[in-house]
Scaffold this motif. Sequence first.
Motif, PDB file in Angstrom:
ATOM      1  N   GLN A 118      60.626 -12.871 -52.110  1.00 41.07           N
ATOM      2  CA  GLN A 118      59.470 -13.537 -51.717  1.00 41.07           C
ATOM      3  C   GLN A 118      59.660 -14.895 -51.541  1.00 41.07           C
ATOM      4  OE1 GLN A 118      56.561 -11.296 -51.491  1.00 41.07           O
ATOM      5  NE2 GLN A 118      56.590 -12.917 -50.135  1.00 41.07           N
ATOM      6  N   GLY A 119      60.501 -15.572 -52.282  1.00 42.63           N
ATOM      7  CA  GLY A 119      60.582 -16.948 -51.964  1.00 42.63           C
ATOM      8  C   GLY A 119      61.475 -16.999 -50.679  1.00 42.63           C
ATOM      9  N   ALA A 120      62.399 -16.344 -50.529  1.00 42.98           N
ATOM     10  CA  ALA A 120      63.107 -16.456 -49.147  1.00 42.98           C
ATOM     11  C   ALA A 120      62.313 -16.252 -47.737  1.00 42.98           C
ATOM     12  CB  ALA A 120      64.240 -15.595 -49.133  1.00 42.98           C
ATOM     13  N   ALA A 121      61.401 -15.189 -47.973  1.00 39.81           N
ATOM     14  CA  ALA A 121      60.320 -14.924 -46.862  1.00 39.81           C
ATOM     15  C   ALA A 121      59.410 -15.983 -46.672  1.00 39.81           C
ATOM     16  CB  ALA A 121      59.694 -13.501 -47.134  1.00 39.81           C
ATOM     17  N   PHE A 122      59.085 -16.740 -47.742  1.00 40.02           N
ATOM     18  CA  PHE A 122      58.014 -17.914 -47.510  1.00 40.02           C
ATOM     19  C   PHE A 122      58.869 -19.193 -46.889  1.00 40.02           C
ATOM     20  CE2 PHE A 122      54.923 -16.603 -51.281  1.00 40.02           C
ATOM     21  CZ  PHE A 122      54.513 -15.746 -50.503  1.00 40.02           C
ATOM     22  N   GLY A 123      60.029 -19.384 -47.421  1.00 40.74           N
ATOM     23  CA  GLY A 123      61.030 -20.352 -46.596  1.00 40.74           C
ATOM     24  C   GLY A 123      61.210 -20.203 -45.095  1.00 40.74           C
ATOM     25  N   PHE A 124      61.293 -18.845 -44.578  1.00 40.77           N
ATOM     26  CA  PHE A 124      61.475 -18.590 -43.359  1.00 40.77           C
ATOM     27  C   PHE A 124      60.157 -18.688 -42.802  1.00 40.77           C
ATOM     28  CE2 PHE A 124      65.898 -17.248 -43.806  1.00 40.77           C
ATOM     29  CZ  PHE A 124      66.457 -17.230 -42.535  1.00 40.77           C
ATOM     30  N   LEU A 125      58.978 -18.383 -43.231  1.00 37.99           N
ATOM     31  CA  LEU A 125      57.826 -18.509 -42.445  1.00 37.99           C
ATOM     32  C   LEU A 125      57.453 -20.076 -42.388  1.00 37.99           C
ATOM     33  CD1 LEU A 125      55.708 -15.801 -44.679  1.00 37.99           C
ATOM     34  CD2 LEU A 125      56.090 -15.990 -42.134  1.00 37.99           C
ATOM     35  N   LEU A 126      57.866 -20.805 -43.498  1.00 35.52           N
ATOM     36  CA  LEU A 126      57.794 -22.307 -43.091  1.00 35.52           C
ATOM     37  C   LEU A 126      58.601 -22.752 -42.046  1.00 35.52           C
ATOM     38  CD1 LEU A 126      55.913 -24.517 -44.507  1.00 35.52           C
ATOM     39  CD2 LEU A 126      57.961 -25.307 -46.013  1.00 35.52           C
ATOM     40  N   LEU A 127      59.894 -22.201 -42.246  1.00 34.34           N
ATOM     41  CA  LEU A 127      60.825 -22.883 -41.034  1.00 34.34           C
ATOM     42  C   LEU A 127      60.285 -22.473 -39.701  1.00 34.34           C
ATOM     43  CD1 LEU A 127      63.572 -23.834 -40.067  1.00 34.34           C
ATOM     44  CD2 LEU A 127      64.264 -21.709 -40.435  1.00 34.34           C
ATOM     45  N   GLY A 128      59.573 -21.091 -39.545  1.00 34.91           N
ATOM     46  CA  GLY A 128      59.059 -20.688 -38.309  1.00 34.91           C
ATOM     47  C   GLY A 128      57.827 -21.612 -37.926  1.00 34.91           C
ATOM     48  N   LEU A 129      56.924 -21.908 -38.847  1.00 34.84           N
ATOM     49  CA  LEU A 129      55.893 -22.562 -38.612  1.00 34.84           C
ATOM     50  C   LEU A 129      56.298 -24.082 -38.048  1.00 34.84           C
ATOM     51  CD1 LEU A 129      52.798 -23.603 -38.749  1.00 34.84           C
ATOM     52  CD2 LEU A 129      53.557 -24.020 -41.100  1.00 34.84           C
ATOM     53  N   SER A 130      57.272 -24.741 -38.686  1.00 39.12           N
ATOM     54  CA  SER A 130      57.629 -26.062 -38.269  1.00 39.12           C
ATOM     55  C   SER A 130      58.358 -26.109 -37.011  1.00 39.12           C
ATOM     56  CB  SER A 130      58.626 -26.664 -39.226  1.00 39.12           C
ATOM     57  OG  SER A 130      59.864 -25.981 -39.365  1.00 39.12           O
ATOM     58  N   THR A 131      59.087 -25.203 -36.549  1.00 41.95           N
ATOM     59  CA  THR A 131      59.721 -24.922 -35.462  1.00 41.95           C
ATOM     60  C   THR A 131      58.426 -24.530 -34.259  1.00 41.95           C
ATOM     61  OG1 THR A 131      61.668 -23.814 -36.354  1.00 41.95           O
ATOM     62  CG2 THR A 131      61.285 -23.394 -34.032  1.00 41.95           C
ATOM     63  N   ALA A 132      57.561 -23.874 -34.573  1.00 47.41           N
ATOM     64  CA  ALA A 132      56.664 -23.401 -33.409  1.00 47.41           C
ATOM     65  C   ALA A 132      55.959 -24.828 -33.160  1.00 47.41           C
ATOM     66  CB  ALA A 132      55.725 -22.402 -33.860  1.00 47.41           C
ATOM     67  N   ILE A 133      55.528 -25.429 -34.349  1.00 41.66           N
ATOM     68  CA  ILE A 133      54.584 -26.679 -34.028  1.00 41.66           C
ATOM     69  C   ILE A 133      55.417 -27.758 -33.141  1.00 41.66           C
ATOM     70  CG2 ILE A 133      53.420 -28.618 -35.229  1.00 41.66           C
ATOM     71  CD1 ILE A 133      52.495 -26.589 -37.178  1.00 41.66           C
ATOM     72  N   VAL A 134      56.671 -27.928 -33.634  1.00 40.54           N
ATOM     73  CA  VAL A 134      57.504 -29.009 -32.825  1.00 40.54           C
ATOM     74  C   VAL A 134      57.744 -28.389 -31.585  1.00 40.54           C
ATOM     75  CG1 VAL A 134      60.048 -29.871 -32.610  1.00 40.54           C
ATOM     76  CG2 VAL A 134      59.003 -29.611 -35.079  1.00 40.54           C
ATOM     77  N   TRP A 135      57.927 -27.145 -31.280  1.00 39.15           N
ATOM     78  CA  TRP A 135      58.076 -26.780 -29.832  1.00 39.15           C
ATOM     79  C   TRP A 135      56.785 -27.017 -29.130  1.00 39.15           C
ATOM     80  CZ3 TRP A 135      55.545 -23.087 -27.193  1.00 39.15           C
ATOM     81  CH2 TRP A 135      55.873 -22.523 -25.976  1.00 39.15           C
ATOM     82  N   ALA A 136      55.589 -26.732 -29.528  1.00 42.40           N
ATOM     83  CA  ALA A 136      54.393 -26.969 -29.029  1.00 42.40           C
ATOM     84  C   ALA A 136      54.140 -28.558 -28.604  1.00 42.40           C
ATOM     85  CB  ALA A 136      53.233 -26.454 -29.859  1.00 42.40           C
ATOM     86  N   GLY A 137      54.501 -29.320 -29.539  1.00 43.24           N
ATOM     87  CA  GLY A 137      54.555 -30.911 -29.504  1.00 43.24           C
ATOM     88  C   GLY A 137      55.215 -31.137 -28.181  1.00 43.24           C
ATOM     89  N   LEU A 138      56.516 -30.797 -28.043  1.00 44.08           N
ATOM     90  CA  LEU A 138      57.557 -31.088 -27.114  1.00 44.08           C
ATOM     91  C   LEU A 138      56.778 -30.737 -25.718  1.00 44.08           C
ATOM     92  CD1 LEU A 138      60.846 -30.216 -28.652  1.00 44.08           C
ATOM     93  CD2 LEU A 138      59.860 -32.820 -28.064  1.00 44.08           C
ATOM     94  N   LYS A 139      56.300 -29.484 -25.843  1.00 39.75           N
ATOM     95  CA  LYS A 139      55.731 -29.166 -24.279  1.00 39.75           C
ATOM     96  C   LYS A 139      54.477 -29.612 -24.185  1.00 39.75           C
ATOM     97  CE  LYS A 139      58.374 -25.378 -23.279  1.00 39.75           C
ATOM     98  NZ  LYS A 139      59.218 -25.398 -21.995  1.00 39.75           N
ATOM     99  N   LEU A 140      53.650 -29.845 -24.994  1.00 42.59           N
ATOM    100  CA  LEU A 140      52.324 -30.787 -24.626  1.00 42.59           C
ATOM    101  C   LEU A 140      52.598 -32.269 -24.150  1.00 42.59           C
ATOM    102  CD1 LEU A 140      50.211 -29.791 -27.397  1.00 42.59           C
ATOM    103  CD2 LEU A 140      49.967 -29.011 -25.209  1.00 42.59           C
ATOM    104  N   SER A 141      53.568 -32.643 -24.753  1.00 40.43           N
ATOM    105  CA  SER A 141      54.035 -34.316 -24.483  1.00 40.43           C
ATOM    106  C   SER A 141      55.031 -34.316 -23.222  1.00 40.43           C
ATOM    107  CB  SER A 141      54.611 -35.065 -25.752  1.00 40.43           C
ATOM    108  OG  SER A 141      55.785 -34.563 -25.936  1.00 40.43           O
ATOM    109  N   GLY A 142      55.525 -33.270 -22.749  1.00 42.52           N
ATOM    110  CA  GLY A 142      56.419 -33.214 -21.812  1.00 42.52           C
ATOM    111  C   GLY A 142      57.843 -33.960 -21.986  1.00 42.52           C
ATOM    112  N   GLN A 143      58.076 -33.964 -23.498  1.00 39.73           N
ATOM    113  CA  GLN A 143      59.440 -34.290 -23.543  1.00 39.73           C
ATOM    114  C   GLN A 143      60.455 -33.307 -23.806  1.00 39.73           C
ATOM    115  OE1 GLN A 143      59.968 -37.996 -23.842  1.00 39.73           O
ATOM    116  NE2 GLN A 143      57.728 -37.897 -22.843  1.00 39.73           N
ATOM    117  N   LYS A 144      61.765 -33.883 -23.793  1.00 39.96           N
ATOM    118  CA  LYS A 144      62.872 -32.915 -23.943  1.00 39.96           C
ATOM    119  C   LYS A 144      63.631 -33.256 -25.410  1.00 39.96           C
ATOM    120  CE  LYS A 144      64.423 -32.689 -19.040  1.00 39.96           C
ATOM    121  NZ  LYS A 144      65.434 -32.586 -18.194  1.00 39.96           N
TER     122      LYS A 144
END
Length: 296
Positions: free
Chosen positions: A262-288
Amino acid sequence: MSLADPSDVSRHSARLMLMLLLAPALLWLLGLVVLPHVELGILSLRQRVAPRVYEPSLAQFATFVDEPLYWHTFVRTALMSIVATAITLLMAFPIAWTIAKIARGRVKSMMFVMCLIPFWVSETVRTLGWMILLRESGVLPALLVSLGVTPAPVEMLYHDATILVGLVYTSMLFMVIPLISALESLDDSLIEAAYDLGGNGWSILRQIVIPHAAPGIVAGCIVVFMLTLGNYLTPTLLGGKNSQWFTEQIYTQFITRFNWEQGAAFGFLLLGLSTAIVWAGLKLSGQKFGEVMQRS
């Protein structure tokens, strides 16, 4: 029998030297980042059905969806991390501008050292300092009583605002440095020309300063957001049992309940969340991503 081309020998030597130089970093990346994540991925996709007996399953992720406490904490952690990142940016930008464009000589060095001083001690010591300052018997409540602001000492710990204060304080330097790097490369003559053409402070900030500093802004936001989202100590100490921080849920599964799946699953969910928000921030800001990382 033809001799080898000296240029080919030189290229092979350069490649060999590059591989030797990169080998320690690649081994570190493989041993401490890639392999642990692979192992956590395997743990998150299995379920214990008997002692030392496991079978492939998505039950750990289903538990996250079915239990409101888990995904409420998940969403709360994401929102609080975004708010902390925004506050850190708003506070760090004037500091970075002053250091990069206004301060000179010893004053500039002194301001930069003042940003570094809190990081000369561990995060634990810094957080305990805030607890001593804000607890009911601490310095700040006693000062408010002596000034007549409050009739009795007020408990300032264990609130969302207290958690945000600690997170911003902990992350400030990681926002200031990319901003200084971006702002120092801004040509002062552009700002002078903008004033000569009738621009005001707001228009210059919006049309010249922010676009130029955008890679540094995004780099600082990414680093601060990742550090804040994965922070365990500061929310736990300043927020107490009511902190409801997702890293605390991960810690509980691994250390308290010994439920590594369960801890590993939660860790991957947190990793996925951070990746998604960073990707969205890059898209919104137009940065590479590559350009942004050069600033961090």
